[in-house]
Write an enzyme that holds these catalytic residues in place. Sequence first.
Site, PDB file in Angstrom:
ATOM      1  N   ASP A  96       4.929  -4.526   3.858  1.00 23.93           N
ATOM      2  CA  ASP A  96       3.623  -3.916   4.016  1.00 23.93           C
ATOM      3  C   ASP A  96       3.023  -4.455   5.313  1.00 23.93           C
ATOM      4  O   ASP A  96       3.037  -5.672   5.529  1.00 23.93           O
ATOM      5  CB  ASP A  96       2.725  -4.323   2.830  1.00 23.93           C
ATOM      6  CG  ASP A  96       1.826  -3.196   2.379  1.00 23.93           C
ATOM      7  OD1 ASP A  96       1.145  -2.629   3.241  1.00 23.93           O
ATOM      8  OD2 ASP A  96       1.804  -2.893   1.173  1.00 23.93           O
ATOM      9  N   ASP A 196      -0.443   0.115   6.092  1.00 24.13           N
ATOM     10  CA  ASP A 196      -1.663   0.212   5.289  1.00 24.13           C
ATOM     11  C   ASP A 196      -2.773   0.942   6.048  1.00 24.13           C
ATOM     12  O   ASP A 196      -3.018   0.650   7.216  1.00 24.13           O
ATOM     13  CB  ASP A 196      -2.100  -1.235   4.988  1.00 24.13           C
ATOM     14  CG  ASP A 196      -3.219  -1.330   3.993  1.00 24.13           C
ATOM     15  OD1 ASP A 196      -3.027  -0.886   2.860  1.00 24.13           O
ATOM     16  OD2 ASP A 196      -4.288  -1.864   4.354  1.00 24.13           O
ATOM     17  N   GLU A 252       0.158   5.043   5.154  1.00 20.57           N
ATOM     18  CA  GLU A 252      -0.802   5.411   4.109  1.00 20.57           C
ATOM     19  C   GLU A 252      -1.888   6.248   4.793  1.00 20.57           C
ATOM     20  O   GLU A 252      -2.582   5.753   5.691  1.00 20.57           O
ATOM     21  CB  GLU A 252      -1.416   4.156   3.485  1.00 20.57           C
ATOM     22  CG  GLU A 252      -2.320   4.503   2.315  1.00 20.57           C
ATOM     23  CD  GLU A 252      -3.232   3.355   1.881  1.00 20.57           C
ATOM     24  OE1 GLU A 252      -3.569   3.303   0.695  1.00 20.57           O
ATOM     25  OE2 GLU A 252      -3.613   2.517   2.733  1.00 20.57           O
ATOM     26  N   HIS A 329      -0.510   0.336  -6.861  1.00 23.78           N
ATOM     27  CA  HIS A 329      -1.378  -0.811  -7.154  1.00 23.78           C
ATOM     28  C   HIS A 329      -2.861  -0.484  -6.955  1.00 23.78           C
ATOM     29  O   HIS A 329      -3.710  -1.320  -7.209  1.00 23.78           O
ATOM     30  CB  HIS A 329      -0.966  -1.975  -6.261  1.00 23.78           C
ATOM     31  CG  HIS A 329      -1.205  -1.658  -4.808  1.00 23.78           C
ATOM     32  ND1 HIS A 329      -0.527  -0.654  -4.139  1.00 23.78           N
ATOM     33  CD2 HIS A 329      -2.073  -2.172  -3.907  1.00 23.78           C
ATOM     34  CE1 HIS A 329      -0.967  -0.580  -2.903  1.00 23.78           C
ATOM     35  NE2 HIS A 329      -1.897  -1.496  -2.729  1.00 23.78           N
ATOM     36  N   ASP A 330      -3.171   0.712  -6.431  1.00 22.77           N
ATOM     37  CA  ASP A 330      -4.564   1.065  -6.149  1.00 22.77           C
ATOM     38  C   ASP A 330      -5.152   2.031  -7.170  1.00 22.77           C
ATOM     39  O   ASP A 330      -6.299   2.467  -7.011  1.00 22.77           O
ATOM     40  CB  ASP A 330      -4.680   1.735  -4.773  1.00 22.77           C
ATOM     41  CG  ASP A 330      -4.499   0.738  -3.643  1.00 22.77           C
ATOM     42  OD1 ASP A 330      -4.775  -0.451  -3.864  1.00 22.77           O
ATOM     43  OD2 ASP A 330      -4.081   1.157  -2.552  1.00 22.77           O
TER      44      ASP A 330
HETATM   45  C1  GLC Z   1      -4.853   0.070   1.121  1.00 19.70           C
HETATM   46  C2  GLC Z   1      -4.185  -0.799   0.077  1.00 19.70           C
HETATM   47  C3  GLC Z   1      -5.253  -1.378  -0.811  1.00 19.70           C
HETATM   48  C4  GLC Z   1      -6.185  -2.214   0.034  1.00 19.70           C
HETATM   49  C5  GLC Z   1      -6.745  -1.435   1.203  1.00 19.70           C
HETATM   50  C6  GLC Z   1      -7.328  -2.338   2.228  1.00 19.70           C
HETATM   51  O1  GLC Z   1      -5.481   1.184   0.587  1.00 19.70           O
HETATM   52  O2  GLC Z   1      -3.226  -0.059  -0.625  1.00 19.70           O
HETATM   53  O3  GLC Z   1      -4.713  -2.151  -1.849  1.00 19.70           O
HETATM   54  O4  GLC Z   1      -7.244  -2.690  -0.748  1.00 19.70           O
HETATM   55  O5  GLC Z   1      -5.740  -0.701   1.870  1.00 19.70           O
HETATM   56  O6  GLC Z   1      -6.310  -3.080   2.851  1.00 19.70           O
END
Ligand code: GLC
Length: 553
Positions: A96, A196, A252, A329-330
């Site tokens: 990541d 991310d 993402e 995980h979100d």
């Molecule tokens: C992304 C991650 C999340 C995190 C956010 C800030 O959306 O998947 O878990 O809180 O970025 O880094």
Amino acid sequence: MFDYKHSVIYQIWPRSFFDSSHDGIGDIQGIIRKLPYLKKLGVDAIWICPLYQSPNDDYGYDISDYYSINPEYGTMADLTELIHKAKDAGLQIIMDLVANHTSTKHKWFQEALKDPSSPYRDYYYFREGRNGQPPNNWLSFFGTSAWTKAEGNMYYLNLYAETQADLNWNNPAVRIAIQNIMNFYLDMGVSGFRMDTINTIDKKEGLPDKNPDKEGLQFADDYITDRENVRVWLKEINEKVLQPHDAFALGEGIMVTPEKVIEYTKPSHHELNMMFQFDLITLGYGELGKYDCRRLYHYSHADFKRITRLWQTQMLKNDGYIGNYLSNHDHQRSLNHFGDVHLYRSRSAKMLALYNFALYGTPFIYQGEEIAMVNPHLKESDWKDYECLHSCQAMTSILGIPPFIAKILSSLVTRDNSRTPVQWNASANAGFTDAKPWMMVNPDYQKWNVEQQMNDPESVWNFYHRCIEIRRSHEALCTGDFQEILADHPSVLAFYRTDEKEKLLIIINLSKMPASIHLPAMQGSDILSNCPSVKLKEHMHLKPYEAHLFLIH
Ligand code: GLC
């Protein structure tokens, strides 16, 4: 580069995967111990959520040192061992990369804070406040102002938590620093990165107010996503870092549209290989995100079908590429969101697996999904997640929801739901740890665990295993065309996946109610199904959540 279009990727959230060091927290050696398990399941690659040094305000997404490993998870030597052992087992490792922001504990930020003339000051967005107020009216993703006071009238920008300061990518030194980090891990042998919140790295010039006529904090939306330079900076990374290593990049894409994903992922553009989109995972949420409960988390199967159709046809037609996922995980567990956790837990879990594996785009499995893990029943005292702790208050302050209702709703959607330890077996703490687990274990583990499911030929785990095999042996599932039928049916999703060699028909009842369908006359054999296999007929009655994959003759 590994063949990501013919791969299945397993997502590990390390803190809750497997504890080898008896401290109640998952770790890298724990992942190493489970490599044979992942191999047996049949996946090709593992994306591991952040392992780096972090104060854990956002569980690793707030990095304080990109070049060291969080001691709770192990050491750099452990990571090296993991990379080598995974490679030996034929598994790719995807790290990541959190580069939109760093933790405020990072030495860059600490230097910037200490000394306004430090070169690190321009690594971040420091701005003067206005009349005792933050520099603009932007809302963070976690329900608070996107600005935090540094000292006096000086603020810094944080689109996420106040301890996650946004990096200023306009500064070439920042971009070089990020490229160096990527080179470091690629040289160690990782295959690529999940990047991310990568489409928020450029912000609207001048950082102006969003909707200046409106009162209160405003979601900055197009002022912070998909701005012009994102693509410029991705091309730079692609040329300087990814291409020389033949490395993979998955982005993402916060609230990204198909058009944008096509721009980022079209191979001739040399930016990213794959993206995550949010349309399906946010079904039922209001426009401010998961804590916006104004739609009461209701969605229709027609919406589910529309989103599927849109992304499938757009990606195939325009050479874009996505990873398909139903939880991570979100978000809460996919079964709670899209299936049924009571009467039809196994059947609806298999239905969702069949759906995810039958689509164009690389399928992702989020740890525990393969054994139908569900949301635990969380109480406020169980919450650990920063987003939940802050956004619950925002439900009250921004949306006016009474606090006791906001708490009930927050427990339903908090990210904590998908962060409980993986349920390995029926022994104490689900076999995750022999110490006190850092987070509650879902009490249903005695019945729902990996060991039990691997031994049951009819289990969800064995269904996932079969999905992976079927995808591997039917090229049309990976690269074939998508053609929907029964588009107007209220709850049944049906489509063909076709290439020059074969034609597959996928029929999925998305609903907990039975359904009837009428199909064109054809012959086919049922090669994957979550109910006893049936004959393909013109008139079919489907049970709740019944799903089939037919090979058409
Ligand atoms: C992304 C991650 C999340 C995190 C956010 C800030 O959306 O998947 O878990 O809180 O970025 O880094």
